[in-house]
Design a protein around this motif. Structure first.
Motif, PDB file in Angstrom:
ATOM      1  N   PHE A  92      56.606  81.369  39.774  1.00  0.00           N
ATOM      2  CA  PHE A  92      55.487  80.547  39.311  1.00  0.00           C
ATOM      3  C   PHE A  92      54.197  81.368  39.315  1.00  0.00           C
ATOM      4  O   PHE A  92      53.431  81.362  38.337  1.00  0.00           O
ATOM      5  N   TYR A 120      55.294  72.389  35.328  1.00  0.00           N
ATOM      6  CA  TYR A 120      55.335  73.644  34.580  1.00  0.00           C
ATOM      7  C   TYR A 120      56.766  74.191  34.508  1.00  0.00           C
ATOM      8  O   TYR A 120      57.252  74.552  33.431  1.00  0.00           O
ATOM      9  N   ILE A 131      42.413  74.447  53.664  1.00  0.00           N
ATOM     10  CA  ILE A 131      43.021  73.408  52.836  1.00  0.00           C
ATOM     11  C   ILE A 131      44.119  72.689  53.616  1.00  0.00           C
ATOM     12  O   ILE A 131      44.216  71.459  53.596  1.00  0.00           O
ATOM     13  N   THR A 142      43.942  68.804  54.716  1.00  0.00           N
ATOM     14  CA  THR A 142      44.950  67.900  54.168  1.00  0.00           C
ATOM     15  C   THR A 142      45.677  67.168  55.287  1.00  0.00           C
ATOM     16  O   THR A 142      45.976  65.968  55.180  1.00  0.00           O
ATOM     17  N   ILE A 152      60.462  74.059  48.546  1.00  0.00           N
ATOM     18  CA  ILE A 152      60.541  74.893  47.338  1.00  0.00           C
ATOM     19  C   ILE A 152      60.779  76.346  47.731  1.00  0.00           C
ATOM     20  O   ILE A 152      60.046  76.900  48.539  1.00  0.00           O
ATOM     21  N   LEU A 163      48.625  70.856  43.018  1.00  0.00           N
ATOM     22  CA  LEU A 163      49.391  72.086  42.946  1.00  0.00           C
ATOM     23  C   LEU A 163      50.882  71.799  42.819  1.00  0.00           C
ATOM     24  O   LEU A 163      51.570  72.347  41.960  1.00  0.00           O
ATOM     25  N   LEU A 164      51.365  70.892  43.670  1.00  0.00           N
ATOM     26  CA  LEU A 164      52.786  70.555  43.649  1.00  0.00           C
ATOM     27  C   LEU A 164      53.182  69.980  42.290  1.00  0.00           C
ATOM     28  O   LEU A 164      54.171  70.412  41.682  1.00  0.00           O
ATOM     29  N   LEU A 165      52.388  69.014  41.819  1.00  0.00           N
ATOM     30  CA  LEU A 165      52.724  68.367  40.545  1.00  0.00           C
ATOM     31  C   LEU A 165      52.692  69.376  39.400  1.00  0.00           C
ATOM     32  O   LEU A 165      53.580  69.384  38.544  1.00  0.00           O
ATOM     33  N   PHE A 166      51.669  70.251  39.405  1.00  0.00           N
ATOM     34  CA  PHE A 166      51.555  71.235  38.340  1.00  0.00           C
ATOM     35  C   PHE A 166      52.745  72.182  38.358  1.00  0.00           C
ATOM     36  O   PHE A 166      53.354  72.470  37.320  1.00  0.00           O
ATOM     37  N   LEU A 167      53.105  72.649  39.570  1.00  0.00           N
ATOM     38  CA  LEU A 167      54.224  73.584  39.690  1.00  0.00           C
ATOM     39  C   LEU A 167      55.506  72.961  39.138  1.00  0.00           C
ATOM     40  O   LEU A 167      56.204  73.564  38.317  1.00  0.00           O
ATOM     41  N   ILE A 168      55.771  71.732  39.558  1.00  0.00           N
ATOM     42  CA  ILE A 168      57.006  71.079  39.124  1.00  0.00           C
ATOM     43  C   ILE A 168      56.980  70.847  37.608  1.00  0.00           C
ATOM     44  O   ILE A 168      57.945  71.161  36.898  1.00  0.00           O
ATOM     45  N   LEU A 223      50.789  76.583  53.058  1.00  0.00           N
ATOM     46  CA  LEU A 223      50.231  75.225  53.143  1.00  0.00           C
ATOM     47  C   LEU A 223      51.155  74.224  53.844  1.00  0.00           C
ATOM     48  O   LEU A 223      50.741  73.593  54.825  1.00  0.00           O
ATOM     49  N   LEU A 282      52.670  60.950  49.831  1.00  0.00           N
ATOM     50  CA  LEU A 282      52.187  62.276  50.237  1.00  0.00           C
ATOM     51  C   LEU A 282      53.175  63.017  51.136  1.00  0.00           C
ATOM     52  O   LEU A 282      53.408  64.204  50.967  1.00  0.00           O
ATOM     53  N   THR A 333      46.250  70.068  47.150  1.00  0.00           N
ATOM     54  CA  THR A 333      47.647  70.247  47.564  1.00  0.00           C
ATOM     55  C   THR A 333      48.599  69.507  46.627  1.00  0.00           C
ATOM     56  O   THR A 333      49.581  70.057  46.135  1.00  0.00           O
ATOM     57  N   MET A 334      48.248  68.228  46.369  1.00  0.00           N
ATOM     58  CA  MET A 334      49.128  67.417  45.527  1.00  0.00           C
ATOM     59  C   MET A 334      49.134  67.917  44.085  1.00  0.00           C
ATOM     60  O   MET A 334      50.182  68.003  43.448  1.00  0.00           O
ATOM     61  N   LEU A 388      57.057  70.547  49.110  1.00  0.00           N
ATOM     62  CA  LEU A 388      56.358  71.837  49.048  1.00  0.00           C
ATOM     63  C   LEU A 388      57.015  72.838  49.996  1.00  0.00           C
ATOM     64  O   LEU A 388      57.163  74.010  49.664  1.00  0.00           O
TER      65      LEU A 388
END
Lengths: 302, 291
Positions: A129, B49, A91, A95, A121, B42-47, A161, A111, B39-40, A118
């Protein structure tokens, strides 16, 4: 005349500056040496007391009974890291290819900061999470209570990632555009040019990213601790709990004393040696390409 | 005129035909697109949530000046995090940039000594944070007798982020074209002057990117701090007082099922801090790049 005088006057200054930077460069060496000395001096006595074979290959970790075998933890770390690589590397690299070569500029503006975010964080947030989202999903879908090797693998795959994307993307961008255009001109499709020409040319940078990712996966402690279940046995399936080398230290260091404490430090030494081993493999892998670079154009080197 | 402009661009139909002839290429394109979306997403969902679960629990109590077991205030931890970051950067950034300048500008390529330094830096960057924590505990806390303290934590962290800053700075310096340096030398500037006035300013966005990553690591670090800075939830009044950072605070909260809601709220604050840092540094980097 005046210029030359000035130049001569500056010579000692220039030399001093160079030595100053040289000293700063040596800090890394000193740091590694000091870390080695402290870890080995505090950890090795325990290993000799327990016995090397009993320590490394003992399958039981029971501090109360003076049994200190870290084999389950070694296996746990290896499993979790391999799982993370299987999920994170494909992945991540794909990406990176998308970001470097395919995505339109407008999308890239969105992006790039997203990937940086990412990376920013905190691992504790990832862990939390995973605990409240991934673990329940696995608990409801598969046998077991969700605190498992699989959770740890998914979590680690996600966490490595941004490391892989960041390094791989800059490596792909560093490949001269002429390589890509050359492949296109020979009639290759865009994807073929990317995966057969650009990506191989960026191999050294991409593998550097993967190694950084492996380092992060092996070293991750708190997040894994929250989702892996921390069972002190070799997991029979990916749905069983697992304890890694890192979580073993963090769980017990707070109250450990005497031999138990030293055994945990020795556990840290093993972790350290693991990393050294991975680094050496990386350098051996990287070497042939370095040789080729020297014969190639200088622009590629920079 | 319009047609001339687009003469070397294939139409959608042509693209489709190409992909029909090369299904493998289409598959790769699909995989690449899916990876980026994953990837994107995941980031959006994490934030989303964390925000949804955490924001309702952001009460004034959580930002009380003093920490008690009733209000579980995170303000002391926030202040500690700030100090921890500042001190760590103060130690690591000059070291890292200086070392990178030596490697990129002074050292001859292929020099054995440089190889050793690079090997050590790579080694450092691979060392797990928990091992740094162990080392910090053994070296700063026990041997130097600083106990669980702000300084012990900051020293540990500064060694941890050193290779990151070194690596990104070196990459940024190497990406500055040699023609800049040659032009500067040609105008009669010395080596140090060239580095300070020409090379470094051109490399600032890259260096900043490294510092951003470093700040992110400091703010989010828990494993290296647990046994070096300790978990006393009060503002450190000296360098030698225990200082619990925000991430550590969240670790303590999430370990107790009583405080799950507060852990969500702390996660929100951590996220906001990270977003702010990233946004700010991104803006600075852009501004400098424009100049």
């Amino acid at each position: 005349m005046k210029q030359a005088e000035l130049g001569a006057k500056n010579q000692p200054m220039e030399k001093a500056v160079e030595i100053f930077f040289l000293l700063l460069a040596c800090v890394s060496i000193v740091a590694v040496v000091v870390i080695c000395v402290f870890l080995f001096a505090n950890g090795l006595p325990a290993v000799t007391e327990i016995g090397v074979a009993d320590f490394l290959f003992g399958k039981q970790w029971r501090p109360g009974e003076n049994k200190f075998g870290i084999f389950p933890m070694i296996v746990g770390s290896v499993y979790a890291t391999v799982g993370a690589i299987l999920i994170g590397v494909p992945i991540g690299v794909l990406t990176a290819v998308f970001m470097a070569k395919i995505c339109p500029k407008k999308l890239y503006k969105f992006l790039k900061p997203a990937v940086e975010l990412l990376a920013g964080i905190p691992s504790i947030v990832y862990g939390f999470f995973a605990l409240v989202v991934i673990v329940p999903i696995i608990r409801n879908t598969f046998p077991g209570n969700g605190l498992s090797l699989l959770s740890a693998c998914i979590l680690l795959g996600i966490m490595i990632l941004p490391t892989i994307i960041g390094v791989a993307e800059s490596a792909i961008r560093a490949v001269p555009e002429s390589y890509y255009e050359g492949a296109l001109a020979l009639g290759a499709t865009r994807e073929r040019s990317l995966f057969k020409v650009v990506l191989p040319a960026a191999k050294s940078g991409v593998s550097a990213g993967v190694v950084l990712g492996i380092g992060r996966a092996i070293g991750e402690t708190m997040a894994v601790n929250m989702v892996a279940g921390n069972n002190k046995v070799i997991p029979e399936s990916i749905f069983k709990g697992v304890r890694t080398l890192t979580t073993n230290i963090v769980m017990e260091m707070g109250y450990a004393t005497d031999l138990h404490r030293e055994a945990l430090i020795a556990n840290g030494v093993v972790l350290f040696l693991f990393i050294l081993l991975i680094n050496s493999i990386f350098f051996i892998l990287k070497k042939p390409e370095g040789g080729r670079k020297k014969n190639g154009r200088k622009a590629v080197d920079a | 005129m319009e047609e001339v402009k687009f003469i070397n661009q294939s139409t959608w139909k042509q693209k489709l035909n190409t992909y029909k002839m090369h299904p493998g290429s289409f598959l790769m394109l699909l995989l690449v697109g899916l990876s980026a979306i994953a990837t994107m997403g995941l980031l959006l969902f994490l934030i989303a949530y964390i925000l949804m679960k955490g924001v309702p629990h952001l009460t004034a109590d959580l930002f009380a000046w003093e920490y008690t077991s009733e209000d579980v205030s995170m303000l002391p931890a926030i202040i500690n995090t700030f100090f921890m970051t500042a001190i760590s950067l103060l130690i690591a950034v000059p070291c890292g940039i200086g070392a990178a300048i030596y490697l990129a500008e002074y050292a001859k390529r292929g020099n054995t000594f440089v190889k050793v330094i690079r090997l050590m830096a790579e080694t450092l960057s691979g060392i797990p944070s928990i091992v740094y924590g162990l080392f910090g505990m053994l070296c700063f806390v026990t041997t130097l007798g600083w106990n669980y303290s702000l300084l012990a934590g900051a020293c540990t962290l500064s060694i941890m982020i050193l290779p990151l800053i070194l690596r990104t700075t070196e990459e940024a310096l190497l990406s500055v074209p040699d023609s800049y340096r040659e032009a500067s030398f040609g105008l009669g500037a010395g080596k140090f002057r060239t580095i300070l006035k020409i090379v470094l300013p051109s490399a600032v966005p890259g260096i900043l990117a490294g510092v951003i990553l470093a700040i992110g690591r400091i703010v989010g670090e828990t494993a290296a701090l647990l046994y070096t800075s300790g978990t006393v939830a009060e503002v450190a009044d000296s360098l030698f007082a225990s200082a619990e950072t925000l991430a550590l605070h969240m670790w303590v909260l999430s370990g107790e099922s009583l405080y799950t809601n507060q852990a969500y709220a702390t996660a929100v604050v951590l996220l906001v801090v990270v977003v702010l840092i990233n946004g700010l540094s991104g803006m600075v980097a852009k501004k400098i790049a424009k100049q």
